[in-house]
Design a protein around this motif. Structure first.
Motif, PDB file in Angstrom:
ATOM      1  N   GLY A  20      18.997  25.871  11.880  1.00 52.05           N
ATOM      2  CA  GLY A  20      20.043  26.849  11.616  1.00 52.05           C
ATOM      3  C   GLY A  20      21.392  26.389  12.132  1.00 52.05           C
ATOM      4  O   GLY A  20      22.416  26.521  11.450  1.00 52.05           O
ATOM      5  N   ARG A  59      13.087  27.943   4.071  1.00 54.57           N
ATOM      6  CA  ARG A  59      12.610  29.309   3.857  1.00 54.57           C
ATOM      7  C   ARG A  59      12.261  29.950   5.204  1.00 54.57           C
ATOM      8  O   ARG A  59      12.569  31.113   5.462  1.00 54.57           O
ATOM      9  N   PHE A  62      15.370  31.017   7.028  1.00 49.19           N
ATOM     10  CA  PHE A  62      15.872  32.253   6.433  1.00 49.19           C
ATOM     11  C   PHE A  62      15.064  33.457   6.910  1.00 49.19           C
ATOM     12  O   PHE A  62      15.623  34.473   7.324  1.00 49.19           O
ATOM     13  N   SER A  66      16.142  36.633   9.312  1.00 47.47           N
ATOM     14  CA  SER A  66      15.935  38.010   8.865  1.00 47.47           C
ATOM     15  C   SER A  66      15.126  38.807   9.887  1.00 47.47           C
ATOM     16  O   SER A  66      15.460  39.947  10.204  1.00 47.47           O
ATOM     17  N   VAL A 106      22.901  31.450   7.872  1.00 46.32           N
ATOM     18  CA  VAL A 106      21.778  31.142   6.974  1.00 46.32           C
ATOM     19  C   VAL A 106      21.362  32.399   6.221  1.00 46.32           C
ATOM     20  O   VAL A 106      21.053  32.354   5.029  1.00 46.32           O
ATOM     21  N   LEU A 107      21.395  33.516   6.882  1.00 46.65           N
ATOM     22  CA  LEU A 107      20.963  34.772   6.278  1.00 46.65           C
ATOM     23  C   LEU A 107      21.945  35.279   5.223  1.00 46.65           C
ATOM     24  O   LEU A 107      21.533  35.746   4.163  1.00 46.65           O
ATOM     25  N   ARG A 110      24.260  31.660   2.610  1.00 44.98           N
ATOM     26  CA  ARG A 110      23.531  30.769   1.710  1.00 44.98           C
ATOM     27  C   ARG A 110      24.126  29.351   1.727  1.00 44.98           C
ATOM     28  O   ARG A 110      24.565  28.835   0.700  1.00 44.98           O
ATOM     29  N   GLU A 116      17.235  29.275  -2.781  1.00 41.19           N
ATOM     30  CA  GLU A 116      17.397  30.655  -3.215  1.00 41.19           C
ATOM     31  C   GLU A 116      16.161  31.379  -2.720  1.00 41.19           C
ATOM     32  O   GLU A 116      15.039  30.982  -3.028  1.00 41.19           O
ATOM     33  N   PRO A 117      16.341  32.410  -1.897  1.00 41.37           N
ATOM     34  CA  PRO A 117      15.168  33.111  -1.373  1.00 41.37           C
ATOM     35  C   PRO A 117      14.278  33.627  -2.510  1.00 41.37           C
ATOM     36  O   PRO A 117      14.787  34.140  -3.506  1.00 41.37           O
ATOM     37  N   ALA A 121      10.967  36.850   0.243  1.00 43.36           N
ATOM     38  CA  ALA A 121      11.993  36.633   1.271  1.00 43.36           C
ATOM     39  C   ALA A 121      13.161  37.598   1.077  1.00 43.36           C
ATOM     40  O   ALA A 121      13.685  38.160   2.043  1.00 43.36           O
ATOM     41  N   LYS A 122      13.561  37.810  -0.181  1.00 47.71           N
ATOM     42  CA  LYS A 122      14.649  38.759  -0.459  1.00 47.71           C
ATOM     43  C   LYS A 122      14.253  40.165  -0.018  1.00 47.71           C
ATOM     44  O   LYS A 122      15.046  40.879   0.594  1.00 47.71           O
ATOM     45  N   SER A 125      14.375  40.450   3.718  1.00 43.80           N
ATOM     46  CA  SER A 125      15.754  40.462   4.190  1.00 43.80           C
ATOM     47  C   SER A 125      16.427  41.799   3.898  1.00 43.80           C
ATOM     48  O   SER A 125      17.106  42.369   4.758  1.00 43.80           O
TER      49      SER A 125
END
Length: 195
Positions: A20, A59, A62, A66, A106-107, A110, A116-117, A121-122, A125
């Motif tokens: 990160g 990933r 990310f 989150s 990172v969160l 992007r 792309e989450p 993951a989306k 988040s």
């Protein structure tokens, strides 16, 4: 006697922190697994063992960002004062971002163009939006705030996110006290929604 496990959660956390930091400070091309492993005092085989590869590492960074963000927001307990609850949630938002600028980037920024989450993951988040939505809903139910819940929550989120982003990217005018200015702007915005 079994051999001690060297690729443990502590090493995983260290790799996530370093990844990160590197991405946020040096850009997306800086995330070389070999360099990351060396900076974390381990080997690339540890990275592969813990994450499987670079895309899985990104990933994981990310998702870790989150998770930590969500944990911080969840520490804000509700009270009998919905407006103060929203204030304290806004302060927790900034505190997380200032304490964890790399994970925050990172969160929300992007910085990895190839990442792309995925839907899971989306979804995870966006779950961090829940405490704000619930607090806004409570404030509306109690007659403290007026407006459509989604619009109020989105407006408040946009303000705190914008202020934090300006601060973290060094785009505030000199001489301002970011913490004091943040709280004042946040509260003046909230007052606009008060019943």
């Amino acid at each position: 006697m079994p051999r001690p496990r060297t690729h443990d959660e502590k090493l995983r956390d260290r790799l996530l922190e370093e990844a990160g930091r590197r991405v946020a400070e040096e850009g997306p091309t800086s995330l070389s697994l070999r360099r990351l492993a060396a900076d974390a005092g381990t080997s690339t085989s540890a990275v592969y063992s813990l994450f499987g590869g670079k895309s899985e590492l990104i990933r994981a960074v990310f998702l870790e960002a989150s998770r930590r963000f969500g944990e911080r927001l969840a520490t804000v307990e509700t009270s009998d004062d919905p407006a103060d609850d929203l204030r304290r949630l806004g302060l927790a938002y900034r505190e997380f971002a200032v304490a964890n600028p790399n994970l925050y980037a990172v969160l929300f920024s992007r910085p990895m163009p190839d990442f792309e989450p995925d839907e899971d993951a989306k979804r995870e988040s966006l779950g961090n939006f829940t405490p704000l939505a619930e607090m806004v809903g409570t404030a509306i139910e109690k007659g403290v705030v007026e407006g459509e819940p989604g619009t109020v929550a989105m407006g408040l989120w946009a303000i705190v996110h914008g202020l934090v982003t300006l601060e973290l990217q060094g785009n505030l005018p000199e001489g301002l006290d970011p913490a004091a200015q943040y709280e004042e702007v946040m509260m003046r915005t909230l007052r606009g929604w008060l019943a």
